[in-house]
Scaffold this motif. Structure first.
Motif, PDB file in Angstrom:
ATOM      1  N   ARG A   1      -9.807   8.369 -14.122  1.00 49.42           N
ATOM      2  CA  ARG A   1     -10.453   7.583 -13.052  1.00 49.42           C
ATOM      3  C   ARG A   1     -11.842   8.132 -12.783  1.00 49.42           C
ATOM      4  O   ARG A   1     -12.808   7.393 -12.614  1.00 49.42           O
TER       5      ARG A   1
ATOM      6  N   MET B   1      -2.714   6.804  -1.924  1.00 47.11           N
ATOM      7  CA  MET B   1      -2.223   5.442  -1.744  1.00 47.11           C
ATOM      8  C   MET B   1      -3.235   4.463  -2.310  1.00 47.11           C
ATOM      9  O   MET B   1      -4.452   4.665  -2.190  1.00 47.11           O
TER      10      MET B   1
ATOM     11  N   LYS C   1      -4.814   5.391   7.180  1.00 47.77           N
ATOM     12  CA  LYS C   1      -3.849   4.404   6.680  1.00 47.77           C
ATOM     13  C   LYS C   1      -4.069   3.027   7.295  1.00 47.77           C
ATOM     14  O   LYS C   1      -3.936   2.010   6.612  1.00 47.77           O
TER      15      LYS C   1
ATOM     16  N   LEU D   1      -6.705  -3.650   2.491  1.00 46.69           N
ATOM     17  CA  LEU D   1      -5.800  -4.402   1.608  1.00 46.69           C
ATOM     18  C   LEU D   1      -5.704  -5.858   2.075  1.00 46.69           C
ATOM     19  O   LEU D   1      -5.803  -6.786   1.270  1.00 46.69           O
TER      20      LEU D   1
ATOM     21  N   PHE E   1     -10.543  -3.500  -2.832  1.00 43.43           N
ATOM     22  CA  PHE E   1      -9.938  -2.352  -3.498  1.00 43.43           C
ATOM     23  C   PHE E   1      -9.979  -1.204  -2.499  1.00 43.43           C
ATOM     24  O   PHE E   1     -10.953  -1.069  -1.749  1.00 43.43           O
ATOM     25  N   VAL E   2      -8.946  -0.388  -2.493  1.00 43.81           N
ATOM     26  CA  VAL E   2      -8.936   0.718  -1.534  1.00 43.81           C
ATOM     27  C   VAL E   2      -8.120   1.892  -2.067  1.00 43.81           C
ATOM     28  O   VAL E   2      -7.124   1.705  -2.778  1.00 43.81           O
ATOM     29  N   THR E   3      -8.569   3.104  -1.775  1.00 43.05           N
ATOM     30  CA  THR E   3      -7.760   4.298  -2.047  1.00 43.05           C
ATOM     31  C   THR E   3      -7.700   5.144  -0.789  1.00 43.05           C
ATOM     32  O   THR E   3      -8.638   5.151   0.018  1.00 43.05           O
ATOM     33  N   TRP E   4      -6.602   5.827  -0.615  1.00 44.90           N
ATOM     34  CA  TRP E   4      -6.392   6.733   0.516  1.00 44.90           C
ATOM     35  C   TRP E   4      -5.873   8.029  -0.070  1.00 44.90           C
ATOM     36  O   TRP E   4      -4.869   8.035  -0.776  1.00 44.90           O
ATOM     37  N   LEU E   5      -6.608   9.107   0.168  1.00 46.64           N
ATOM     38  CA  LEU E   5      -6.208  10.394  -0.413  1.00 46.64           C
ATOM     39  C   LEU E   5      -6.067  11.431   0.699  1.00 46.64           C
ATOM     40  O   LEU E   5      -7.038  11.740   1.386  1.00 46.64           O
TER      41      LEU E   5
ATOM     42  N   GLU F   1     -13.292  -1.966  -8.728  1.00 47.77           N
ATOM     43  CA  GLU F   1     -12.285  -0.963  -9.053  1.00 47.77           C
ATOM     44  C   GLU F   1     -12.809   0.430  -8.683  1.00 47.77           C
ATOM     45  O   GLU F   1     -13.976   0.737  -8.912  1.00 47.77           O
ATOM     46  N   ILE F   2     -11.952   1.265  -8.102  1.00 51.91           N
ATOM     47  CA  ILE F   2     -12.388   2.579  -7.611  1.00 51.91           C
ATOM     48  C   ILE F   2     -12.034   3.663  -8.626  1.00 51.91           C
ATOM     49  O   ILE F   2     -10.886   3.760  -9.067  1.00 51.91           O
ATOM     50  N   GLY F   3     -13.029   4.469  -8.985  1.00 52.66           N
ATOM     51  CA  GLY F   3     -12.778   5.592  -9.901  1.00 52.66           C
ATOM     52  C   GLY F   3     -12.103   6.720  -9.154  1.00 52.66           C
ATOM     53  O   GLY F   3     -10.948   6.624  -8.757  1.00 52.66           O
ATOM     54  N   SER F   4     -12.855   7.781  -8.912  1.00 57.38           N
ATOM     55  CA  SER F   4     -12.278   8.931  -8.228  1.00 57.38           C
ATOM     56  C   SER F   4     -11.951   8.606  -6.776  1.00 57.38           C
ATOM     57  O   SER F   4     -12.784   8.080  -6.055  1.00 57.38           O
ATOM     58  N   PRO F   5     -10.740   8.958  -6.338  1.00 53.35           N
ATOM     59  CA  PRO F   5     -10.412   8.780  -4.915  1.00 53.35           C
ATOM     60  C   PRO F   5     -10.977   9.919  -4.070  1.00 53.35           C
ATOM     61  O   PRO F   5     -10.913   9.889  -2.848  1.00 53.35           O
ATOM     62  N   TYR F   6     -11.523  10.917  -4.748  1.00 50.14           N
ATOM     63  CA  TYR F   6     -12.073  12.085  -4.067  1.00 50.14           C
ATOM     64  C   TYR F   6     -13.530  11.814  -3.691  1.00 50.14           C
ATOM     65  O   TYR F   6     -14.262  11.180  -4.439  1.00 50.14           O
TER      66      TYR F   6
ATOM     67  N   ALA G   1      -6.963   1.596   5.561  1.00 50.53           N
ATOM     68  CA  ALA G   1      -6.604   1.230   4.181  1.00 50.53           C
ATOM     69  C   ALA G   1      -5.769  -0.053   4.162  1.00 50.53           C
ATOM     70  O   ALA G   1      -5.985  -0.940   3.333  1.00 50.53           O
ATOM     71  N   GLU G   2      -4.825  -0.137   5.081  1.00 57.64           N
ATOM     72  CA  GLU G   2      -3.965  -1.321   5.153  1.00 57.64           C
ATOM     73  C   GLU G   2      -4.811  -2.560   5.490  1.00 57.64           C
ATOM     74  O   GLU G   2      -4.617  -3.629   4.920  1.00 57.64           O
TER      75      GLU G   2
ATOM     76  N   LEU H   1       0.878  -1.170   0.000  1.00 59.95           N
ATOM     77  CA  LEU H   1       0.000   0.000   0.000  1.00 59.95           C
ATOM     78  C   LEU H   1       0.917   1.222   0.000  1.00 59.95           C
ATOM     79  O   LEU H   1       1.516   1.538   1.025  1.00 59.95           O
TER      80      LEU H   1
END
Lengths: 359, 173
Positions: free
Chosen positions: A270, A186, B20, B27, B32-36, B58-63, B23-24, A15
């Motif tokens: 995206r 991330m 985090k 995982l 699926f994961v995003t961190w912004l 699947e993740i599009g925008s992380p916002y 998110a970890e 990650l």
């Protein structure tokens, strides 16, 4: 989806941020020289290099300035090393003279631009307003850099190694063009071990490796004798034509039965992809072309589809011009763009598509 | 399933770390994961927030515009993000540092007080995470603990211990 399959498998996953993925990929791809100067939003990349390069047999230099960093890359590359520098928009502007010299001396090199808002010092928000600079030779002279635009952290990792491969293959500088959102976010990546050639193994007969028992090599971009520079330029051009023929890359989504085709790259793609999926669920015939190589621009992707296009960028219309050239008046093109830290949202894209759809 | 979280507070409250850890753990759960992160010129003491998306696809925008869950660690963040929650979204508020009044579907815990009680004010974030885990069964406690073990500095076992304690206290609220 290949990426989906990969995410589901339980292989080694990390990650990390986009910036770190680029740095890790470079090291694995055999990059043993990095010089850079700090600037947000790409600092994690420089920091990662500072932390890891030395332990893994490479050289990290925090240069006194961006100009110095790019010229150090020139030196390292001339000596045969895989070399890299990175920065964000204002810093990349400072490097343009050096990039022109790298192109002129046919030196492989990877330059990372994690774009932020401009012009001038701008801000530190994500942007895509350096597209022209990256794809149209930002420095002087008739040259091109190979430009790859990752859209996920996995792609940051995959495309950086590819950039080194292609840069060595064609002896042209390669640019990784990302933005602050992609650099800072991330996401899990699946780690592949790239097989990096060692300095001795790499086939660079032109490199300055010491000329004992052979003729001396010369690395230069200076051709004063009449006719020499034109001859050299023609050589560059034929190389660029080969790259244009062979290195177009893109992703496409739902193009079989489609009324409106969205075109977006990088982080913007995206968000566009999210909009495409939401619109498909509502029965709207919407698809997506996502350029992965920005130079060469994937013209082939546009050759078969003569539908309405909607180009979406974090700029006021730069890639738009390449789409116009690729479509060549054969289809309608609409545009949605924001810049200076503004990012078109999924809702804005959906509203725009609906307007075109019913209008 | 797609879960969109905004975690907000002030710099130094472990806002990024909370995201985090989540998110970890996502995982480790094969999601699926995003961190912004929201990054600005300021860090400690300034406003801080991060956005985490956990999904089966699947993740599009992380916002995130409208969140399924808001975790709010101070008053300023409450004012800033109060309108960023979906109609049925969950809101978790640190009532040690934020006065929420009567908000629909908001739950509160005195996370900072819990942390002070455990002898380390910095673990308020893990108490908040504990409360989240108790209310949304998306990520298992097992994977959160696994993530924390993975991320904790190996030479300071007492840090991991107090973080795990805070997590448990948060779950029990």
């Amino acid at each position: 989806m290949d990426s989906e399959k990969r995410q589901k498998e339980s292989r080694v996953k990390l990650l990390i941020t986009g910036n770190e993925a680029i740095a890790e990929s470079a090291i694995q791809a055999g990059c043993r020289f990095y010089a850079g100067y700090p600037i947000t939003p790409q600092n994690e990349l420089t920091a990662y290099m500072a932390h890891h390069m030395q332990d893994r047999g490479g050289v990290f230099i925090q240069a006194e300035a961006e100009t110095a960093a790019i010229n150090m890359v020139y030196g390292a590359s001339a000596a045969g090393a895989r070399a890299m520098t990175s920065s964000s928009s204002p810093g990349i502007s400072l490097k343009q003279e050096g990039i022109s010299y790298l192109a002129g001396a046919e030196l492989p090199s990877v330059i990372v631009n994690i774009m932020r808002g401009g012009p001038g010092l701008g801000n530190i928000a994500p942007a895509q307003s350096d597209y022209f600079q990256a794809t149209r030779s930002g420095g002087h002279g008739d040259y091109h850099c190979l430009v790859l635009a990752p859209s996920t952290v996995q792609e940051c990792y995959d495309l950086t190694a590819l950039a080194f491969e292609l840069s060595d293959k064609y002896r042209v500088p390669a640019i990784i063009l990302g933005d602050g959102m992609l650099g800072q976010m991330m996401e899990p990546i699946v780690v592949t071990k790239f097989r990096a050639p060692s300095l001795k193994q790499s086939n660079k007969p032109w490199a300055l490796t010491g000329c004992k028992d052979r003729k001396a090599n010369v690395v230069k971009s200076f051709y004063l004798k009449e006719g020499d520079l034109e001859k050299f330029n023609l050589k560059l051009q034929s190389k660029y034509q080969k790259i244009q023929r062979e290195e177009e890359r893109w992703e496409e989504l739902f193009l079989n039965d489609v009324k409106i085709v969205l075109v977006a790259y990088g982080s913007m793609a995206r968000i566009a992809k999210g909009a495409v999926k939401a619109l498909r669920e509502k029965g709207k015939k919407v698809g997506l072309i996502r350029p992965i190589s920005l130079w060469p621009f994937p013209k082939k992707a546009f050759a078969k589809i003569r539908k309405q296009y909607l180009v979406i960028e974090m700029s006021y219309g730069q890639m738009l011009e390449d789409v116009q050239l690729a479509v060549n008046g054969q289809a309608g093109i609409e545009f949605l763009g924001r810049s200076g830290g503004g990012v078109p949202s999924e809702a804005e894209i959906i509203a725009k598509v609906n307007k075109i759809y019913h209008g | 399933m797609t879960e969109r979280l905004i975690i907000a507070g002030s710099g130094g409250q472990g806002i990024m770390l909370l995201g985090k850890v989540l998110a970890e753990a996502a995982l480790l759960s094969n999601k699926f994961v995003t961190w912004l992160p929201a990054y600005g010129p300021e860090v400690r003491g300034g406003a801080a927030h991060c956005m985490v998306i956990i999904s089966d696809d699947e993740i599009g925008s992380p916002y995130i515009d409208q969140a399924d869950t808001l975790i709010i660690m101070n008053q300023l963040s409450l004012a800033k993000f109060i309108n960023r929650r979906k109609d049925n979204g969950l809101m978790i508020i640190n009532s040690s540092l934020a006065e929420s009044g009567k908000l629909a579907k908001a739950i509160t815990g005195k996370f900072t007080d819990i942390a002070i009680g455990l002898g380390n004010i910095k673990v308020a974030n893990m108490a908040a995470l504990g409360m989240y885990l108790a209310h949304k069964k998306i990520i298992s406690l097992k994977n959160i603990e696994k993530a924390m073990r993975k991320m904790a500095p190996k030479d300071k076992p007492e840090l991991l211990k107090v973080n795990l304690e805070a997590l448990k206290k948060g779950m029990e609220i």
